[in-house]
Design a protein around this motif. Structure first.
Motif, PDB file in Angstrom:
ATOM      1  N   UNK A  52      -6.347  -0.341  -3.119  1.00  0.00           N
ATOM      2  CA  UNK A  52      -6.801  -0.526  -1.735  1.00  0.00           C
ATOM      3  C   UNK A  52      -5.781  -1.277  -0.902  1.00  0.00           C
ATOM      4  N   UNK A  53      -5.084  -2.267  -1.501  1.00  0.00           N
ATOM      5  CA  UNK A  53      -4.144  -3.051  -0.706  1.00  0.00           C
ATOM      6  C   UNK A  53      -2.961  -2.212  -0.252  1.00  0.00           C
ATOM      7  N   UNK A  54      -2.675  -1.148  -0.966  1.00  0.00           N
ATOM      8  CA  UNK A  54      -1.598  -0.242  -0.554  1.00  0.00           C
ATOM      9  C   UNK A  54      -2.136   0.789   0.432  1.00  0.00           C
ATOM     10  N   UNK A  55      -3.266   1.385   0.109  1.00  0.00           N
ATOM     11  CA  UNK A  55      -3.814   2.446   0.954  1.00  0.00           C
ATOM     12  C   UNK A  55      -4.229   1.929   2.327  1.00  0.00           C
ATOM     13  N   UNK A  56      -4.461   0.636   2.451  1.00  0.00           N
ATOM     14  CA  UNK A  56      -4.847   0.079   3.752  1.00  0.00           C
ATOM     15  C   UNK A  56      -3.669  -0.045   4.698  1.00  0.00           C
ATOM     16  N   UNK A  57      -2.461   0.237   4.228  1.00  0.00           N
ATOM     17  CA  UNK A  57      -1.274   0.075   5.064  1.00  0.00           C
ATOM     18  C   UNK A  57      -1.014   1.280   5.973  1.00  0.00           C
ATOM     19  N   UNK A  58      -1.884   2.261   5.950  1.00  0.00           N
ATOM     20  CA  UNK A  58      -1.801   3.359   6.908  1.00  0.00           C
ATOM     21  C   UNK A  58      -3.230   3.822   7.184  1.00  0.00           C
ATOM     22  N   UNK A  59      -3.397   4.614   8.236  1.00  0.00           N
ATOM     23  CA  UNK A  59      -4.730   5.059   8.613  1.00  0.00           C
ATOM     24  C   UNK A  59      -4.676   6.493   9.108  1.00  0.00           C
ATOM     25  N   UNK A  60      -5.739   7.247   8.792  1.00  0.00           N
ATOM     26  CA  UNK A  60      -5.848   8.627   9.252  1.00  0.00           C
ATOM     27  C   UNK A  60      -6.934   8.716  10.321  1.00  0.00           C
ATOM     28  N   UNK A  61      -6.737   9.650  11.263  1.00  0.00           N
ATOM     29  CA  UNK A  61      -7.785   9.900  12.240  1.00  0.00           C
ATOM     30  C   UNK A  61      -8.758  10.943  11.701  1.00  0.00           C
ATOM     31  N   UNK A  62      -9.702  11.341  12.515  1.00  0.00           N
ATOM     32  CA  UNK A  62     -10.755  12.251  12.061  1.00  0.00           C
ATOM     33  C   UNK A  62     -10.214  13.621  11.680  1.00  0.00           C
ATOM     34  N   UNK A  63      -8.988  13.948  12.122  1.00  0.00           N
ATOM     35  CA  UNK A  63      -8.373  15.222  11.744  1.00  0.00           C
ATOM     36  C   UNK A  63      -7.477  15.096  10.524  1.00  0.00           C
ATOM     37  N   UNK A  64      -7.450  13.906   9.936  1.00  0.00           N
ATOM     38  CA  UNK A  64      -6.635  13.698   8.739  1.00  0.00           C
ATOM     39  C   UNK A  64      -5.212  13.305   9.023  1.00  0.00           C
ATOM     40  N   UNK A  65      -4.850  13.136  10.289  1.00  0.00           N
ATOM     41  CA  UNK A  65      -3.464  12.824  10.645  1.00  0.00           C
ATOM     42  C   UNK A  65      -3.195  11.324  10.540  1.00  0.00           C
ATOM     43  N   UNK A  66      -1.985  10.965  10.071  1.00  0.00           N
ATOM     44  CA  UNK A  66      -1.572   9.569   9.983  1.00  0.00           C
ATOM     45  C   UNK A  66      -1.317   9.038  11.388  1.00  0.00           C
TER      46      UNK A  66
END
Length: 1021
Positions: A810-824
């Protein structure tokens, strides 16, 4: 203070020497004495001990000044990059880093330019790699070979995978030692001009070298001045880059097991979502179906998509064959070839001065001065964007049809869409549209640089004899500074917003809406059609980004060495020394750049320094040799070195090496080394403040990647879990924009970095058969394992850790975010958390194995009996063959250090399994002709690809031939002109105009210029 480990090494060396001395005395009592000629002691790169021959225990390659000149090299970097073992360099070919324009850095073994140590006369040379995240070369003190002239070079010695125990940090891939002439008399003038077969890419080089003895030869002064100028090329100047190859999603592909590749090559790539003059979208999305249309002038009753033409009129727009976001074939979309540099022009002024003074017969003083002034510019670069493939201030611009710059016919066409535009609430009866535009007419961010470098060395050295033993010593001070600035045009975003908000005043004139902005000189900006912006508007919104930099190196060293005791095979020799060095770097952007007023990310200032105190010792022990030998043991030498390093930031570390040279027979030398090397963290890696940057990345969840990786099942499961969390179907087919467009993220340095460590060994032989005159064969196997590698944990790395780790941390995956279309949409790579992904970290590792083979064979034709007989005493000339082969057996890298992301680059483009070069030279009298054939083996785009994922998978073998012809005109015109030597030369590079293999641009790996001619003249008097 010399450390305990160095003292221990000294004690062991003395103990071995003492035991050998006792054995030697016993042998000398019974052995007859013979008079032998004493060879002059020399210093070989990779050692500070003076020895009677140039053969080292480590693999070494030598480039002579004669070879550099005969092949027409105007830059030392070009000569080094032609070695098969030289990897993909950083040079003026292709796009440059924002703060690296025009630089020339060498990359031995493809291990990174910051892992190759460059010396001049055995001493460090001040680096030129700017302390910035955007230097284009990563962190390190890389030496720019633009600062090293060709005029006073004697030779260049390259040690492969060794040298850290003798020279210190950075000598992981190896050491390049440029050795200059220490004594020069006379005046030499050299001029050269080059031009391509297409009458472009001109290169000029002129130099003068002079020297003279004074005081009966006790004082020698020499120097050189060199001017070199290269000219620019763009992508459109060569077919291979102008054709704009791109890998695209194959529409024929249906499943991952249908035998149909997922990606294929398409030609003539365009970016259909943006043009230079502008296109209009119904909304702020990027779907081409949202483009506004006009009546088709060629087909009555039909409608076509529209673009803004000259004067703001709407004309038909051809979107080309659409493949995926930002990729189409043909059409009127933006062509990156129009905005990409193939060669950045560089102008260099390089001056050197050398002085050598014999104080006595045994004490000498010498000094060196290097000065370089260079300018360069990246002639093409990305424009000012407002497009749906970007976000933030670079996204599409919302305009009202009430904008006064719109011609009446254009306004009518925009309002007459089959589906009406969104109404403009502020202007009843008007609509809103979104403009996508690549504003090359506002500025193209091209970077210009101007830089200077000054380096001085003062060295006092001497030698003496004591107790029938020879000793030498020296004390030297080394001061270097490189400084300069980078500048690029950009826009002030606040002023840009003011300028595009245009209205008509009471007189009907078009003005900026804001009265406050008008009071500050705001001029309205017309964005409709290429060339529409007025000079007044461009002046108002324009801003110049300027960044100043400086790198300062201060070093002091002292050495003492010589003979300890005499063994039957010779003297036990040693060298002990101490070095103090301070490295300081600063990078200062001006206020507009630091505050981020333009479209680029705000660039932070950086300043930092560190000191290092290093004590070292080296020893050479001859066990067998000379009269003390027998069959199978003609000679045997052992050597060892140890260096204790105390870095003010990275802490203490040891570098060490030991080696063996064994001659079982006189014709064969077997050699081997084992060493521990290191690279200290660079100032950028240590001191970079929290910095904003725009990132692209390889998205593991993209449909093109989801079924690949080290464990496709793990990756697929993790991606599908994210899709489900976003409310998307688990079998969602994602085309990730982050692979083509950028997102904004942050990164930073890390004061807690440790030294990179490398465990290295090599083994090989040199064979010079006495029964074949003029033949020498050398072979070496090299192994380098790097641990604690310093890496900038990029968005790609973070996403790999997130999706390819079974635990999905989780500490790694929290370093980016996707929108509702799956885009970074956001990314963070800073050191603000304790997970495995943290900006610059000691995380990665590299495993390298390779082999080098060299064959030299020189003979006179009259050495062949039947030719000698028929020649009847005439000179038939002679041939020389020089063959140099490099084989990569392993090139594995894990950025994360976790192993699941292990990338084997062996056999990929830029790192072929096999590459070689053969020089075939014929000399007769004043004539010398050399044909150089270079081979680059079949190479894969990426070995992770399969016939199911991509076609083609590889590019074919590549051969390149160069021709060099020189003729000594001294006997013809030398006497008449009072010249000691006159030599003319002609070089033809890429003799058969061979283009890079299909599927590549050739940048950095293959020739991009095509057939190229050079003529030169050298005169000495």
């Amino acid at each position: 203070m010399i450390s305990r480990s160095v003292l221990l090494g000294t004690s062991m060396l003395i103990a071995l020497a003492s035991a050998g001395a006792a054995f030697a005395q016993a042998e000398q009592a019974s052995a007859p004495k013979e008079d032998t000629a004493e060879l002059e002691a020399v210093v070989v790169t990779g050692s500070r001990i003076r020895r009677p021959d140039l053969v080292s225990a480590q693999p070494i390659q030598v480039l002579s000044s004669e070879s550099i000149d005969s092949k027409g090299y105007t830059n030392v970097a070009d000569a080094l990059n032609d070695m098969p073992s030289a990897g993909v360099p950083i040079n003026p070919i292709g796009d440059q880093g924002s703060f690296g324009t025009g630089r020339n850095y060498i990359n031995l073994f493809n291990l990174g330019t910051n892992r190759t140590l460059t010396l001049v006369n055995g001493r460090r040379f001040v680096g030129s790699n700017v302390a910035s995240l955007f230097s284009g070369a990563g962190g390190g003190g890389q030496v720019d070979f633009n600062a090293i002239p060709t005029g006073l070079i004697d030779r260049i010695e390259t040690i492969q995978a060794g040298g850290a125990a003798v020279y210190g940090s950075d000598a992981i891939a190896g050491v390049i030692n440029v050795i200059t002439k220490t004594h020069f008399e006379g005046v030499e003038i050299d001029g050269q001009y080059g031009v391509s077969d297409r009458n472009d890419a001109d290169v000029y080089r002129g130099r003068i070298t002079a020297g003279r003895n004074f005081m009966d030869g006790r004082l020698n002064l020499s120097g050189s001045y060199e001017y070199n100028e290269t000219t620019q090329l763009g992508f459109n100047d060569r077919p291979i880059t102008a054709r704009q190859l791109a890998f695209v999603v194959n529409p024929a592909n249906r499943t991952t097991t249908d035998g149909i590749p997922g990606s294929i090559i398409a030609l003539n790539r365009r970016i259909p979502e943006v043009t230079l003059g502008g296109i209009a979208f119904r909304n702020n999305g990027s779907a081409l179906s949202s483009l506004l249309t006009i009546a088709d002038p060629s087909n009555p009753g039909q409608r076509v998509t529209a673009q803004f033409g000259p004067g703001g009129t709407l004309i038909p727009y051809n979107t080309g064959q659409f493949w995926s976001a930002s990729v189409a074939s043909g059409g009127d979309g933006m062509n990156l070839a129009d905005l990409s540099s193939l060669i950045s022009p560089v102008k260099r002024h390089v001056a050197t001065f050398f002085a050598r003074y014999d104080v006595t017969d045994h004490i000498r003083f010498n000094s060196e001065v290097f000065y370089n002034h260079q300018t360069s510019v990246e002639p093409y670069n990305q424009p000012i964007y407002n497009a749906p493939i970007f976000g933030g201030t670079s996204a599409s611009l919302a305009f009202s049809t009430a904008n006064p710059f719109l011609p009446a016919a254009t306004r009518t066409a925009l309002l007459g869409q089959p589906t009406p535009l969104t109404p403009d609430a502020a202007n009843p009866g008007e609509g809103i549209f979104y403009l996508s535009r690549a504003s090359a007419d506002l500025g193209n961010n091209k970077t210009s640089t101007e830089g200077d470098l000054l380096r001085t060395v003062f060295n006092l050295e001497g030698d003496f004899e004591f107790a029938d033993r020879k000793f030498f010593w020296n004390a030297a001070a080394n001061f270097g500074k490189s400084w300069g600035s980078f500048s690029s045009p950009n826009i002030d975003q606040v002023k840009f917003n003011n300028a595009i908000d245009a209205v008509r005043d009471s007189s009907g004139a078009i003005v900026c809406r804001s009265a406050a902005a008008r009071a500050e000189g705001c001029a309205p900006l017309n964005m409709f059609g290429l060339g529409a912006p007025s000079e007044a508007a461009k002046k108002y919104i324009g801003v110049q980004f300027v960044s100043d930099y400086a790198l300062i190196q201060t070093g002091y060293e002292a050495n003492f060495g010589g003979d300890l005791v005499k063994l039957p095979a010779g003297m036990v020799s040693f060298n002990a020394g101490y070095e103090y060095r301070k490295e300081k770097s600063r990078f200062q952007p001006n206020d507009p750049q630091r505050l981020g007023v333009g479209r680029s990310a705000a660039i932070t200032a950086l300043s930092g320094s560190y000191t290092t105190k290093e004590a070292y010792i080296e020893g050479l022990i001859p066990i067998f040799g000379g009269d003390f030998s027998f069959p199978g043991m003609r000679s045997l030498e052992l050597e060892g070195a140890r260096r204790r390093v105390d870095n003010s930031l990275a802490g203490k570390n040891d570098a060490w090496s030991y080696g063996i040279r064994w001659k079982p027979i006189n014709d064969l030398l077997i050699r081997g080394t084992r060493s521990g090397a290191f690279r200290a963290p660079a100032i950028t890696e240590l001191f970079l403040p929290n910095a904003v940057s725009f990132m692209t990345a390889t998205d593991p969840c993209d449909a093109r990647n989801i079924n690949s990786g080290p464990n496709p099942a793990t990756r697929g499961a993790n991606c599908r879990a994210d899709f489900a969390a976003l409310g998307l179907p688990t079998n969602f087919n994602l085309t990730s924009n982050v692979q083509a467009a950028t997102v904004q993220g942050t990164t930073s340095g890390n004061r807690g970095l440790r030294n990179e460590l490398a465990d290295e060994w090599s083994v090989g032989f040199v064979y010079q058969p006495s029964f074949i005159k003029g033949l020498a064969v050398s072979f070496d196997w090299v192994n380098v394992d790097i641990t604690d590698a310093i890496v900038n944990f990029s968005l790609t790395s973070i996403m790999q850790v997130c999706y390819d780790s079974p635990s999905k941390p989780a500490d790694v995956c929290s370093r980016f975010r996707r929108n509702s279309a799956g885009q970074i949409i956001t990314a963070d790579t800073t050191t603000g958390y304790t997970g495995p992904a943290a900006g610059f970290v000691n995380a990665g590792y590299t495993n390298f194995q390779g082999a080098t083979l060299g064959v030299d064979y020189n003979f006179e034709l009259t050495d062949i009996p039947f030719l000698a007989k028929s020649a009847n005493g005439a000179d038939l000339g002679g041939f020389g063959f020089n063959f140099d082969l490099f084989h990569v057996n392993k090139q594995e890298t894990s950025v994360t250090g976790l192993g699941f992301d292990l990338n084997d680059d062996k056999g990929e483009i830029g790192n072929p399994d096999v590459s070689w070069r053969l020089d075939t030279t014929y000399k007769r009298g004043p004539l010398a002709v050399t044909l150089t054939t270079s081979f680059t083996g079949k190479s894969y785009f990426n070995k992770d690809f399969t016939p199911e994922t991509r076609d083609p998978l590889w590019v074919k073998d590549y051969y390149l031939n160069d021709l060099a012809i020189s003729y000594d005109l001294t006997d013809v015109v030398g006497g008449r002109l009072g010249l000691d030597r006159v030599k003319a030369r002609l070089n033809v590079r890429n003799l058969f105009d061979e283009e890079a293999p299909w599927g590549t641009t050739g940048l950095g790996v293959y020739d991009v210029l095509g057939r190229y001619y050079q003529i030169g003249l050298n005169a000495r008097f």
